[in-house]
Scaffold this motif. Structure first.
Motif, PDB file in Angstrom:
ATOM      1  N   PHE A  37       0.848  -1.191   0.000  1.00  0.00           N
ATOM      2  CA  PHE A  37       0.000   0.000   0.000  1.00  0.00           C
ATOM      3  C   PHE A  37       0.890   1.249   0.000  1.00  0.00           C
ATOM      4  CE2 PHE A  37      -2.391  -3.449   2.013  1.00  0.00           C
ATOM      5  CZ  PHE A  37      -3.399  -3.572   1.084  1.00  0.00           C
ATOM      6  N   ASN A  38       1.690   1.338  -1.055  1.00  0.00           N
ATOM      7  CA  ASN A  38       2.767   2.323  -1.152  1.00  0.00           C
ATOM      8  C   ASN A  38       2.540   3.304  -2.297  1.00  0.00           C
ATOM      9  OD1 ASN A  38       5.342   3.385  -0.428  1.00  0.00           O
ATOM     10  ND2 ASN A  38       6.314   2.204  -2.043  1.00  0.00           N
ATOM     11  N   PRO A  39       1.460   4.104  -2.289  1.00  0.00           N
ATOM     12  CA  PRO A  39       0.418   4.281  -1.276  1.00  0.00           C
ATOM     13  C   PRO A  39      -0.868   3.530  -1.638  1.00  0.00           C
ATOM     14  CG  PRO A  39       0.324   6.109  -2.807  1.00  0.00           C
ATOM     15  CD  PRO A  39       1.437   5.197  -3.287  1.00  0.00           C
ATOM     16  N   ILE A  40      -1.782   3.545  -0.674  1.00  0.00           N
ATOM     17  CA  ILE A  40      -3.126   3.019  -0.916  1.00  0.00           C
ATOM     18  C   ILE A  40      -3.801   3.892  -1.980  1.00  0.00           C
ATOM     19  CG2 ILE A  40      -4.184   4.397   0.918  1.00  0.00           C
ATOM     20  CD1 ILE A  40      -5.979   1.891   1.491  1.00  0.00           C
ATOM     21  N   HIS A  41      -4.704   3.282  -2.758  1.00  0.00           N
ATOM     22  CA  HIS A  41      -5.407   4.041  -3.799  1.00  0.00           C
ATOM     23  C   HIS A  41      -6.829   3.528  -3.959  1.00  0.00           C
ATOM     24  CE1 HIS A  41      -4.663   0.631  -6.457  1.00  0.00           C
ATOM     25  NE2 HIS A  41      -3.357   0.766  -6.293  1.00  0.00           N
ATOM     26  N   ASN A  42      -7.594   4.187  -4.823  1.00  0.00           N
ATOM     27  CA  ASN A  42      -9.001   3.835  -5.030  1.00  0.00           C
ATOM     28  C   ASN A  42      -9.175   2.391  -5.492  1.00  0.00           C
ATOM     29  OD1 ASN A  42      -9.820   6.392  -4.269  1.00  0.00           O
ATOM     30  ND2 ASN A  42      -9.880   7.171  -6.370  1.00  0.00           N
ATOM     31  N   GLY A  43      -8.236   1.873  -6.256  1.00  0.00           N
ATOM     32  CA  GLY A  43      -8.307   0.478  -6.694  1.00  0.00           C
ATOM     33  C   GLY A  43      -8.260  -0.479  -5.523  1.00  0.00           C
TER      34      GLY A  43
END
Length: 189
Positions: free
Chosen positions: A10-16
Motif C-alpha cells: 500500500f505504497n500508497p493506498i489508492h481507489n483500486g
C-alpha cells in the motif's frame, strides 16, 4: 468471524485497493477485510517503500468511512521478510475464533507455486484472485476448489502510477481518496 486478508505494501493506498476490498467483502461474504500493511514483499525486495508508520497513517485516513475495512499493522511486528504462511500461522494463534481468506492478484497467483508453504495455504484457506489488467489466463484456468476468481473488470491503477504522477507534478485526484491527496503529495514528492 470470517475475515478477508488483503496484503500489500500500500505504497500508497489508492481507489483500486479500496474497490477491491469492497468487492472482496461482498463476493466472499466476509464480515471484515483486513488490509495487512506489509513491511516488504519477498518478491519485491528492490522496491523502495515509504516508512511503515506513514503508509499505515495514510491507509487509515483513506479508510475512515469504510468501517468494515480495517488497516492492520499486524505483519509489521512479524519476522522479515514477510511470508503469508507465517502471518496465517500467527493469526491462527492470536485470533482462533476467526477464519481467514486471502485476496491476491493474478500476478501473485501465477507465482504462487514459489510462495513459502504454497500447498499448505491452498489446502487450508480460501483464496480469491483479482485479475489485473493484463491477466487473460485466469478466466480459462482450472482452479483448485477453494480458489476463486473475483468478478468485475480489472482495475487500471497502481501505486507506481501514483508515485510517478506525484514525482512528475501530475494530478492524482482521480486515483486516491480526496482526504489523503495532500499526504501523498508530501510524502512521495
Amino acid at each position: 468471524m470470517n475475515i478477508g486478508l488483503f496484503g500489500g505494501s500500500f505504497n500508497p493506498i489508492h481507489n483500486g485497493h479500496i474497490t477491491l476490498a469492497e468487492t472482496f467483502l461482498k463476493e466472499a461474504s466476509l464480515q471484515e477485510v483486513w488490509l495487512m500493511v506489509s513491511p516488504q514483499n519477498p518478491f519485491k525486495i528492490h522496491q523502495e517503500l515509504l516508512d511503515d508508520e506513514k503508509r499505515l497513517k495514510i491507509a487509515q485516513k483513506a479508510l475512515i468511512n469504510h468501517p468494515k475495512i480495517i488497516v492492520s499493522d499486524y505483519e509489521l511486528s512479524l519476522p522479515k521478510p514477510s511470508y503469508t504462511w507465517n502471518t496465517l500461522q500467527h493469526l491462527a494463534i492470536s485470533y482462533p475464533e476467526n477464519t481467514f481468506s486471502l485476496l491476491i492478484g493474478g500476478d501473485n497467483w501465477r507465482a504462487f507455486n514459489r510462495w513459502n508453504h504454497a500447498e499448505d495455504i491452498i489446502s487450508q484457506y480460501q483464496i480469491y484472485i483479482y485479475p489485473r489488467k493484463d491477466d487473460h489466463f485466469a478466466r480459462k484456468e482450472v482452479l483448485p476448489k477453494n480458489v476463486h476468481l473475483m468478478q468485475g473488470a480489472p482495475l487500471d491503477i497502481s501505486s507506481t502510477l501514483i508515485r510517478n504522477n506525484v514525482k512528475q507534478g501530475m494530478s492524482i485526484h482521480h486515483l486516491v481518496p480526496q482526504n489523503i491527496i495532500q499526504d501523498i503529495e508530501e510524502f512521495y514528492r
